[in-house]
Design a protein around this motif. Structure first.
Motif, mmCIF file in Angstrom:
data_model
loop_
_atom_site.group_PDB
_atom_site.id
_atom_site.type_symbol
_atom_site.label_atom_id
_atom_site.label_comp_id
_atom_site.label_asym_id
_atom_site.label_seq_id
_atom_site.Cartn_x
_atom_site.Cartn_y
_atom_site.Cartn_z
ATOM 1 N N PRO A 2 71.358 50.380 54.309
ATOM 2 C CA PRO A 2 71.038 51.194 55.486
ATOM 3 C C PRO A 2 72.226 52.028 55.974
ATOM 4 O O PRO A 2 73.381 51.625 55.863
ATOM 5 N N ARG A 3 71.891 53.170 56.532
ATOM 6 C CA ARG A 3 72.881 54.061 57.125
ATOM 7 C C ARG A 3 72.816 53.933 58.644
ATOM 8 O O ARG A 3 71.733 53.789 59.209
ATOM 9 N N THR A 14 79.487 60.276 62.841
ATOM 10 C CA THR A 14 80.043 59.624 61.658
ATOM 11 C C THR A 14 78.953 58.737 61.093
ATOM 12 O O THR A 14 78.427 57.871 61.792
ATOM 13 N N GLU A 15 78.601 58.966 59.841
ATOM 14 C CA GLU A 15 77.584 58.147 59.182
ATOM 15 C C GLU A 15 78.272 57.104 58.323
ATOM 16 O O GLU A 15 79.189 57.424 57.565
ATOM 17 N N VAL A 16 77.850 55.852 58.469
ATOM 18 C CA VAL A 16 78.405 54.765 57.671
ATOM 19 C C VAL A 16 77.272 54.048 56.956
ATOM 20 O O VAL A 16 76.119 54.130 57.363
ATOM 21 N N VAL A 17 77.614 53.344 55.904
ATOM 22 C CA VAL A 17 76.669 52.517 55.176
ATOM 23 C C VAL A 17 76.955 51.081 55.565
ATOM 24 O O VAL A 17 78.106 50.651 55.585
ATOM 25 N N ALA A 18 75.909 50.334 55.891
ATOM 26 C CA ALA A 18 76.056 48.950 56.332
ATOM 27 C C ALA A 18 75.331 48.010 55.382
ATOM 28 O O ALA A 18 74.402 48.408 54.688
ATOM 29 N N GLU A 59 62.945 51.320 70.974
ATOM 30 C CA GLU A 59 61.747 50.490 70.857
ATOM 31 C C GLU A 59 61.667 49.762 69.513
ATOM 32 O O GLU A 59 60.865 48.850 69.350
ATOM 33 N N LYS A 60 62.482 50.161 68.559
ATOM 34 C CA LYS A 60 62.444 49.555 67.229
ATOM 35 C C LYS A 60 63.339 48.325 67.115
ATOM 36 O O LYS A 60 63.308 47.636 66.104
ATOM 37 N N LEU A 61 64.114 48.069 68.160
ATOM 38 C CA LEU A 61 65.011 46.909 68.158
ATOM 39 C C LEU A 61 64.424 45.779 68.983
ATOM 40 O O LEU A 61 63.726 46.026 69.965
ATOM 41 N N ASP A 92 66.831 46.845 56.677
ATOM 42 C CA ASP A 92 66.303 48.076 56.072
ATOM 43 C C ASP A 92 65.557 48.916 57.105
ATOM 44 O O ASP A 92 65.566 50.143 57.034
ATOM 45 N N ALA A 93 64.914 48.250 58.060
ATOM 46 C CA ALA A 93 64.152 48.965 59.092
ATOM 47 C C ALA A 93 65.043 49.804 59.994
ATOM 48 O O ALA A 93 64.556 50.706 60.669
ATOM 49 N N LEU A 94 66.339 49.530 59.989
ATOM 50 C CA LEU A 94 67.268 50.294 60.847
ATOM 51 C C LEU A 94 67.980 51.411 60.094
ATOM 52 O O LEU A 94 68.934 51.993 60.617
#
Length: 106
Positions: A2-3, A14-18, A59-61, A92-94
């Protein structure tokens, strides 16, 4: 993987990969996001990982638990989008989660 997109107080992104299962706070620290101080190391005891979740994602958390709610009351400039990034587990949902960072944590 996920990003996560971090947006600082000036609007710079800043985009990171987690990794799945790690906290948003941990992903921030590992990728040099200085606005997340994370002084307690993720134990929900200091509020220095305070962030604002983008309205499109709030709302997705899952809702914050009582301990996180209590800590949020102690941070600088809390609002209805405030969360502690140590309490948000990456999934993955995030993928694409947008996290706004405060100007200062204290």
């Amino acid at each position: 993987m996920p990003r996560i997109v971090f947006v600082d107080a000036e609007g710079k992104t800043t985009e990171v990969v987690a990794e799945i299962g790690q906290s948003v706070m941990s992903a921030a620290v590992q990728n040099g996001i200085d606005a997340i101080a994370a002084e307690c190391g993720g134990s929900c005891a200091c509020g220095t990982c305070h962030c604002y979740i983008d309205a499109a994602w709030s709302e997705k958390l899952p809702a914050p638990d009582y301990q996180e709610q209590d800590m949020i009351e102690c941070v600088v400039n809390p609002d209805e989008r405030s969360r502690l990034s140590c309490q948000i587990a990456v999934s993955d949902a995030l993928d694409g989660l947008v996290v706004h960072l405060p100007a200062g944590q204290y």
